[in-house]
Design a protein around this motif. Structure first.
Motif, mmCIF file in Angstrom:
data_model
loop_
_atom_site.group_PDB
_atom_site.id
_atom_site.type_symbol
_atom_site.label_atom_id
_atom_site.label_comp_id
_atom_site.label_asym_id
_atom_site.label_seq_id
_atom_site.Cartn_x
_atom_site.Cartn_y
_atom_site.Cartn_z
ATOM 1 N N GLU A 17 0.788 -0.925 -0.575
ATOM 2 C CA GLU A 17 -0.176 -0.072 -0.040
ATOM 3 C C GLU A 17 1.026 1.467 -0.298
ATOM 4 O O GLU A 17 1.699 1.314 1.090
ATOM 5 C CB GLU A 17 -0.985 0.087 1.339
ATOM 6 C CG GLU A 17 -2.069 0.893 1.355
ATOM 7 C CD GLU A 17 -3.213 0.249 -0.053
ATOM 8 O OE1 GLU A 17 -2.949 -0.758 -0.093
ATOM 9 O OE2 GLU A 17 -3.944 1.073 0.183
ATOM 10 N N ALA A 18 0.796 2.314 -0.989
ATOM 11 C CA ALA A 18 1.118 3.308 -1.016
ATOM 12 C C ALA A 18 1.364 4.646 -0.465
ATOM 13 O O ALA A 18 0.453 4.391 0.907
ATOM 14 C CB ALA A 18 0.900 4.053 -2.355
ATOM 15 N N ASP A 19 2.011 5.083 0.427
ATOM 16 C CA ASP A 19 1.736 5.961 1.381
ATOM 17 C C ASP A 19 1.749 7.527 0.916
ATOM 18 O O ASP A 19 2.223 8.478 1.033
ATOM 19 C CB ASP A 19 3.410 6.239 2.724
ATOM 20 C CG ASP A 19 3.177 5.233 3.311
ATOM 21 O OD1 ASP A 19 4.969 4.323 3.234
ATOM 22 O OD2 ASP A 19 2.295 4.590 3.327
ATOM 23 N N ILE A 20 0.132 7.470 0.254
ATOM 24 C CA ILE A 20 0.434 8.547 -0.496
ATOM 25 C C ILE A 20 -1.474 8.692 -0.268
ATOM 26 O O ILE A 20 -2.620 8.094 -0.533
ATOM 27 C CB ILE A 20 0.628 8.913 -2.367
ATOM 28 C CG1 ILE A 20 -0.152 10.134 -2.950
ATOM 29 C CG2 ILE A 20 -0.156 7.895 -2.555
ATOM 30 C CD1 ILE A 20 0.998 10.648 -4.266
ATOM 31 N N TYR A 21 -1.603 9.527 0.214
ATOM 32 C CA TYR A 21 -3.243 10.196 0.413
ATOM 33 C C TYR A 21 -4.059 12.014 -0.174
ATOM 34 O O TYR A 21 -3.550 12.367 -0.683
ATOM 35 C CB TYR A 21 -3.096 10.758 2.350
ATOM 36 C CG TYR A 21 -2.102 9.534 2.698
ATOM 37 C CD1 TYR A 21 -0.957 10.250 2.913
ATOM 38 C CD2 TYR A 21 -3.006 7.978 3.420
ATOM 39 C CE1 TYR A 21 -0.118 9.315 3.802
ATOM 40 C CE2 TYR A 21 -2.004 7.460 4.129
ATOM 41 C CZ TYR A 21 -0.695 7.764 4.246
ATOM 42 O OH TYR A 21 -0.182 7.049 5.021
ATOM 43 N N GLN A 67 2.183 13.195 0.412
ATOM 44 C CA GLN A 67 2.489 11.761 0.156
ATOM 45 C C GLN A 67 4.017 12.497 1.232
ATOM 46 O O GLN A 67 4.612 12.712 1.722
ATOM 47 C CB GLN A 67 2.919 11.240 -1.154
ATOM 48 C CG GLN A 67 3.983 12.584 -1.879
ATOM 49 C CD GLN A 67 5.580 12.277 -2.066
ATOM 50 O OE1 GLN A 67 5.851 11.335 -1.242
ATOM 51 N NE2 GLN A 67 6.332 13.067 -2.222
ATOM 52 N N THR A 68 4.286 10.524 1.904
ATOM 53 C CA THR A 68 5.105 10.390 3.483
ATOM 54 C C THR A 68 6.472 10.059 2.860
ATOM 55 O O THR A 68 7.080 8.882 3.445
ATOM 56 C CB THR A 68 4.576 9.923 4.449
ATOM 57 O OG1 THR A 68 4.169 8.792 3.523
ATOM 58 C CG2 THR A 68 3.656 10.660 4.774
ATOM 59 N N MET A 69 6.266 9.369 1.188
ATOM 60 C CA MET A 69 8.138 8.890 0.598
ATOM 61 C C MET A 69 8.802 9.678 0.316
ATOM 62 O O MET A 69 9.771 8.996 0.098
ATOM 63 C CB MET A 69 7.042 7.992 -0.728
ATOM 64 C CG MET A 69 5.956 7.315 -0.011
ATOM 65 S SD MET A 69 5.541 5.640 -1.625
ATOM 66 C CE MET A 69 4.344 7.356 -2.161
ATOM 67 N N GLU A 109 6.369 16.875 -0.002
ATOM 68 C CA GLU A 109 5.094 16.162 0.453
ATOM 69 C C GLU A 109 3.719 16.581 0.467
ATOM 70 O O GLU A 109 2.957 15.589 -0.158
ATOM 71 C CB GLU A 109 5.032 15.862 1.923
ATOM 72 C CG GLU A 109 4.415 16.778 2.858
ATOM 73 C CD GLU A 109 5.904 17.389 3.357
ATOM 74 O OE1 GLU A 109 6.575 17.460 2.844
ATOM 75 O OE2 GLU A 109 6.785 18.026 4.189
ATOM 76 N N TYR A 127 2.690 5.852 -7.802
ATOM 77 C CA TYR A 127 2.200 5.189 -7.046
ATOM 78 C C TYR A 127 0.999 6.338 -6.533
ATOM 79 O O TYR A 127 0.827 7.662 -6.588
ATOM 80 C CB TYR A 127 3.402 5.452 -5.505
ATOM 81 C CG TYR A 127 4.243 4.422 -5.356
ATOM 82 C CD1 TYR A 127 5.460 4.559 -5.773
ATOM 83 C CD2 TYR A 127 4.210 3.055 -4.937
ATOM 84 C CE1 TYR A 127 6.732 4.067 -5.765
ATOM 85 C CE2 TYR A 127 4.821 1.918 -5.157
ATOM 86 C CZ TYR A 127 6.694 3.105 -5.618
ATOM 87 O OH TYR A 127 7.708 1.752 -5.723
#
Lengths: 116, 114
Positions: free
Chosen positions: A1-5, A25-27, A72, A106
């Motif tokens: 699961e990608a860390d994008i909201y 996003q937190t990547m 981010e 992502y």
């Protein structure tokens, strides 16, 4: 699961209202994108960014604007919403590694916008 | 004109059966081809990526093939499950560098029935 909201996930709004769709996003990815997708149709790139203070228009003409003040965060704004803006908006990010395999984007879960 | 065409547009199969989705492209130059799975109400998720020199690549029950000569790709799903119900999108990139542009197909809507 990608860390994008993305928020909101769903939005119903009247014509003429100003709206901002949030994407974060937190990547630590430098590259971020906004796509528009109508049911049964392909994704169309409307904005992208290669990093802080970098924004470019995509292939599909859009009345929206974007900003990239922080790595981010990549919000999309519609100054005056119209029924023609009804669609799904997808945010994506990539690390832009530029290998032969290209880059994996992502995607966030999307925002479904309905303008009445 | 650079295009990505997918077929069929929609497909219904019974749980446990196999199926094959097709992707034809005219993108040139060609760098790589990806298959994404998009669940309803969610963003696409990458399944496989294939470069010019690769013919086949598997990811669990998903197997992608690429024929760069005929500019065709297929995604084969084995022993389908209800969770395979989704839209499958073919995406072609014209360059591997950060300047590469992505061309999206409209997707094949797969429905798996119990």
């Amino acid at each position: 699961e990608a860390d994008i909201y993305q928020t909101p996930r769903y939005l119903v709004i009247g014509t003429g209202k100003k709206i901002t769709l949030e994407c974060s996003q937190t990547m630590g990815h430098d590259k971020m994108y906004w796509y528009q997708q109508d049911p049964g149709m392909e994704l169309h790139l409307i904005h992208y960014s290669y990093g802080v203070n970098s924004t470019e228009k995509g292939d599909l003409s859009s009345e929206s604007t974007v900003s990239r003040i922080r790595t981010e965060h990549f919000p999309l704004t519609l100054e005056s919403a119209r029924p023609s803006h009804t669609s799904q908006y997808l945010c994506a990010s990539s690390d832009g590694s530029g290998t032969d395999e290209g880059e994996t984007q992502y995607f966030g879960p999307g925002t479904r916008l309905l303008v009445l | 004109k650079n295009q990505v065409e997918q077929s069929p547009q929609s497909l219904i199969i019974l749980e446990g059966k196999n199926c094959t989705l097709q992707c034809n492209y005219t993108v040139s130059p060609f760098s790589n081809l990806r298959w994404y799975k998009q669940d309803t109400g969610r963003g696409p998720v990458s399944l496989t990526i294939m470069t010019f020199s690769e013919n086949t690549k598997s990811n669990g029950r998903y197997t992608a093939t690429l024929d760069a000569d005929t500019k065709q790709s297929s995604l084969h799903i084995t022993a389908s499950q209800l969770s395979d119900s989704a839209s499958y999108i073919c995406v072609v990139s014209d360059r591997g560098s950060t300047l590469g542009r992505l061309y999206f197909g409209r997707g094949t809507q797969l429905t798996v029935w119990p």
